[in-house]
Write a protein that holds these residues in place. Structure first.
Motif, mmCIF file in Angstrom:
data_model
loop_
_atom_site.group_PDB
_atom_site.id
_atom_site.type_symbol
_atom_site.label_atom_id
_atom_site.label_comp_id
_atom_site.label_asym_id
_atom_site.label_seq_id
_atom_site.Cartn_x
_atom_site.Cartn_y
_atom_site.Cartn_z
ATOM 1 N N GLN A 6 0.837 -1.193 0.041
ATOM 2 C CA GLN A 6 -0.106 0.005 -0.018
ATOM 3 C C GLN A 6 0.901 1.321 0.007
ATOM 4 O OE1 GLN A 6 -3.170 0.282 3.010
ATOM 5 N NE2 GLN A 6 -3.543 -1.774 2.968
ATOM 6 N N TYR A 7 1.951 1.323 0.735
ATOM 7 C CA TYR A 7 2.703 2.460 1.088
ATOM 8 C C TYR A 7 3.380 2.782 -0.387
ATOM 9 C CZ TYR A 7 6.393 5.483 2.694
ATOM 10 O OH TYR A 7 7.215 6.663 2.782
ATOM 11 N N HIS A 10 1.045 4.492 -2.907
ATOM 12 C CA HIS A 10 0.878 5.525 -2.608
ATOM 13 C C HIS A 10 1.992 6.322 -2.856
ATOM 14 C CE1 HIS A 10 -3.136 5.657 -0.779
ATOM 15 N NE2 HIS A 10 -2.707 4.457 -0.381
ATOM 16 N N TYR A 69 1.833 7.806 4.300
ATOM 17 C CA TYR A 69 1.417 7.386 5.725
ATOM 18 C C TYR A 69 0.054 7.922 5.975
ATOM 19 C CZ TYR A 69 5.586 4.567 6.972
ATOM 20 O OH TYR A 69 6.576 3.394 7.008
ATOM 21 N N ILE A 72 -2.851 6.795 3.673
ATOM 22 C CA ILE A 72 -3.064 5.377 4.002
ATOM 23 C C ILE A 72 -4.067 5.532 5.250
ATOM 24 C CG2 ILE A 72 -2.388 3.268 4.870
ATOM 25 C CD1 ILE A 72 0.009 3.433 3.006
#
Length: 129
Positions: A6-7, A10, A69, A72
């Motif tokens: 996910q990080y 992004h 961060y 998310i």
């Protein structure tokens, strides 16, 4: 999906974020105008330039790490607010650089920017004597 995926997803999308891209461009513009200002006023020092580059690149790196961060965790609005805050500070620095290079700045704007004010110029003239 694992957090690290996910990080990274992004982080990869940061370049498409118009607010982050504007932040990157204004930091770059501030670096360029700061360098040009130092050449024009004949006050170029490698240590001052290196310190500035370290400061700007560190801030860019921190924001590039922090923004994903916050995004998310659903705090993208807070991240955007923080970036807009920095954009405004860099815009002031950009106007200061342009004014110190001799580029005309409107008087209504000049009175709000300390480095371009008569008070600042008077202090600098007194220190140089």
């Amino acid at each position: 999906m694992p957090f690290h995926e996910q990080y990274l997803n992004h982080v990869g999308r940061l370049i498409d974020n118009p607010i982050f891209f504007a932040f990157f461009l204004i930091v770059l513009a501030d670096i360029i105008t700061g360098f040009l200002k130092s050449l024009i006023v004949k006050n170029t020092t490698s240590s001052k330039g290196l310190n500035g580059l370290i400061k700007h690149s560190t801030l860019l790196l921190i924001m590039a790490i922090l923004y994903p961060y916050l995004e998310i965790y659903g705090l993208a609005d807070m991240a955007n607010t923080l970036i807009i805050f920095y954009i405004l500070f860099y815009a002031i620095s950009l106007v200061e650089n342009l004014g110190e290079m001799g580029i005309p700045i409107p008087e209504w704007l000049r009175k709000y920017i300390y480095k371009l004010s008569d008070e600042y110029r008077k202090e600098n003239n007194d220190e140089q004597k």
